[in-house]
Design a protein around this motif. Sequence first.
Motif, short mmCIF file in Angstrom:
data_model
loop_
_atom_site.label_atom_id
_atom_site.label_comp_id
_atom_site.label_asym_id
_atom_site.label_seq_id
_atom_site.Cartn_x
_atom_site.Cartn_y
_atom_site.Cartn_z
N LEU A 19 -14.29 -21.66 61.33
CA LEU A 19 -14.98 -21.49 60.06
C LEU A 19 -14.07 -20.88 59.00
CD1 LEU A 19 -18.48 -20.18 61.19
CD2 LEU A 19 -17.88 -22.48 60.45
N VAL A 20 -12.94 -20.36 59.41
CA VAL A 20 -12.01 -19.75 58.47
C VAL A 20 -11.42 -20.82 57.57
CG1 VAL A 20 -9.89 -18.41 58.22
CG2 VAL A 20 -11.51 -17.87 60.05
N ASP A 21 -11.35 -20.52 56.28
CA ASP A 21 -10.77 -21.46 55.33
C ASP A 21 -9.35 -21.83 55.77
OD1 ASP A 21 -9.16 -22.09 52.74
OD2 ASP A 21 -11.27 -22.25 52.14
N ARG A 33 -6.05 -19.48 57.53
CA ARG A 33 -5.78 -19.46 58.96
C ARG A 33 -4.39 -18.89 59.28
NH1 ARG A 33 -8.70 -25.22 60.55
NH2 ARG A 33 -10.81 -24.51 60.03
N PRO A 34 -3.37 -19.16 58.48
CA PRO A 34 -2.08 -18.49 58.76
C PRO A 34 -2.19 -16.98 58.73
CG PRO A 34 -1.76 -20.34 57.26
CD PRO A 34 -3.23 -20.17 57.40
N PRO A 39 -7.33 -4.28 58.96
CA PRO A 39 -8.31 -5.16 58.30
C PRO A 39 -7.63 -6.23 57.46
CG PRO A 39 -8.90 -2.86 58.02
CD PRO A 39 -7.52 -2.87 58.58
N ILE A 40 -8.14 -7.43 57.53
CA ILE A 40 -7.63 -8.54 56.73
C ILE A 40 -8.80 -9.21 56.03
CG2 ILE A 40 -5.62 -8.95 58.20
CD1 ILE A 40 -7.16 -11.24 59.49
N GLU A 41 -8.50 -9.88 54.94
CA GLU A 41 -9.52 -10.61 54.19
C GLU A 41 -9.39 -12.09 54.48
OE1 GLU A 41 -9.19 -9.61 50.10
OE2 GLU A 41 -10.14 -7.65 50.33
N LEU A 42 -10.49 -12.72 54.88
CA LEU A 42 -10.53 -14.13 55.21
C LEU A 42 -11.72 -14.77 54.52
CD1 LEU A 42 -9.84 -13.99 59.05
CD2 LEU A 42 -8.19 -14.50 57.27
#
Length: 851
Positions: A289-291, A295-296, A311-314
Amino acid sequence: MGSLSSVADLQRALAAAQREVERLQSALAQTTFGTDRVGETGRTLPSLAPQAGPANLDEASNLRAESALGDTPATALSGATLEAIPLAMWALSFSAVRPRIEALRRSGITAFVEHFQRYPDELRALAARVKLLQYNRQALHLLRGDGQGQLVRHLPAYLRDESWSAMGKILAGMAEGSAMVEVELPLWTLSGQKRYVLWRQAGPCPGERGWDRVLVGLVDITSRKQAELELQQREQRFRRLVESAPHVTYCCTLQPEPRLEYISPSATGMTGYTPEEHYQNAGLAWATLVDPEDRPTLEQAVLLGGNFCRPIELRLTHRSGRTIWTEQVHVPVYDESGELIGLEGIALDVTERKEAEAALRASEQRYRSLLETLQEGIWVVDAHARTTFVNPRMAEMLGYRAEEMLGQPVAAFLERGTDPGVNPLATAQAQGHAFELELVRRDGGKVATLVRSSPLYDSQGNYTGTLAGVADITQRKQAEEALRHSEQRYRGLVNALPVVVYSALADAALTLRFLSPQWEELTGFSCQQCLSDPEFRRGLIHPEDRQAVEDRVELLRQRKIAVEVEYRLRTREGTFKWVRDRAVPAFDPQGQLTGYDGFLEDITQRRRQEEQLHHMQVQLAHASRLATLGEMVAGLAHEVSQPLFSILNYATACANLLSQGRADTELLGQWNREIAGEATRAGEILRRLRTFARRAEPERSLGDVHEVVEEAIALVAAEARTRRIRIEKRLAGQRLQSRFDRVEIQQVLVNLLRNAFEALEGATAPGRRVVIETAIQGPWAQVTVADNGPGVPASLVSQIFEPFFTTKPDGMGMGLAISRTLIEAHGGTLSYSPAEGGGAKFHFCLPLVRV
């Protein structure tokens, strides 16, 4: 949605919960006695511990217990043997239960667990028949606690409602002939304490006496059950926390292909898919579902390894196709070889935050663009009054470039010699309102400004500087100065005018806000007295004029147009003066009514002159009527002489008849009536002449125009006959009501008719005639007098209504002028137009009164 700090808090909570689960599992591993089973092929219950073994028994004791329960017949064990077994042991008799069990078997019952669940009363009755034959000291300690005294031999004494389900399994195992019955159940001590035990018994030996003595081993598993319950409660609390949290918690495997193992219910709100849809559709795996563009970033975060990733923003793709911004924390899961096999993590929906950040960036950009293009100067100084920012307008205002002002103290732009530490911008903020400040341009010129400022503080509340908005008001100040001069000139002009100038508000009372000093000269009352009391001003108006004034005021309010009214004002001496009051509405730039401006003019002298003029006009009209009568005297004499001659003839005939002695009463009566009729006719002619010639003030009343037309025709009928002119009447089919003075309108008609007669005097056209016609023209009653004479030459039309203009050798030139004056005094008009086919037409109109 959550922030980075909330994600870190959740990480710590998850780690603490994991450590607590591991501790409880370890404790259960140390207290587990073994697996629960019923029969040789019984259902194996999953153990919570990786290994099973007694916590309070060594291996030899356990083997002895197993041997005693499994290999030795129950009837062969003595009391000493029971005491030697290191377990709580019971010897029970089920002999009283066996007959009922056998009966149930014969009735075809094979599923005894379901049977006892369906008939709990029978289960309780059978349990009551079980007898406790023998027990050891460990059993005494287990069920009494103090190890003293004896146990109750009645089995239901140790059972409660929670125990009956397990008791049904025990009796079912006996009934079904199981070689070993092993069940967990709660027992209650004689002191009322609840204990969890593992009930372990060998099945009854073959034969009838095998039910008489059955050995039961009771293993105390209370600590383990309490640990299990605590673990269940903690797991439930943890699950409620996870499933009620606004974030999504998930676990997914990456090998051999991405697949979700768990996802919390809040995923429905975040992705649009329910957890069941995620589980059933492999294409909805969390990672997929990740854009694609993000994904990288996910792969890079996974490669970092460790227990917790940063934490990362997806971005996720919602079911509706819209993009959901998330902040995620991933925990990588590795197999024994260190290969990444899955991910566990949480995701917070930060779409609103991202949208707010985007809006903030756009707002900041708009704010910066606004500052760059703002027509007001922006000036920021630090706590030491040194410039840290100015926008282009501020720099332009003082003749500098923006970078040239940076670092300069505020005093550098004030009068030369000002202390560098002076900061009037801060003074303005302390005062809490805008103030005017004169600044000095680079070329030495002065700039008048209006400053509005506010203090700046850091996060600790310390004062760091001042933000000021600076508006160039030089032109405004010049305009204000010009306005002051203009106002002075205006006041001087107003004071020099011979009228009273006033200004009123647009409220119900028309409150005066200005009244020029001429008011005191006009009335003798002070301006202040009139300004402060509207009723006092109204009381000065003559009672007969108040309604007219109020009507004009209402017209002013309703139609918002200029109005004018004349009325009388009472002076301090008690006399009245005539004034002309003209008021016009005043509007603001948006077209909203703000009030009324006007003036009062003393017209007392003019009104006196008008009264004198009116008196002279009345005298002139009377003189004109007398002159007209003088011109009509020949015809009028003939008109009067005719009835007189008839009266004389009839009187002479009567005398002759009587002198002959012939008293014919019928004939005398007829001649007498003729005499009376002719006398009435002569009297009517004289009455009309007397009325036409009388001198009196005009008196207007409601009447029919047709009646006046008939009276005027009667006055000139004799002259028309003498001149051989035919008068035609074309009167409207309805009454023409108007308010007029009968004599004055008769005079106008007589003038118009005699002018027509005179115009026809030299006419050669056959059939000379004058047509008098009436009609309704809108709000007017119109009367037209037309002749078929030569008409008025075009070059003379513009002069015919001027006084003393005449084309007659012996005329005075006042007839049409007087006629127009009389008609206009009635609110009407008198005009001329050429007649079709030749001749002249004169029209006059009077206001029509519809009844």
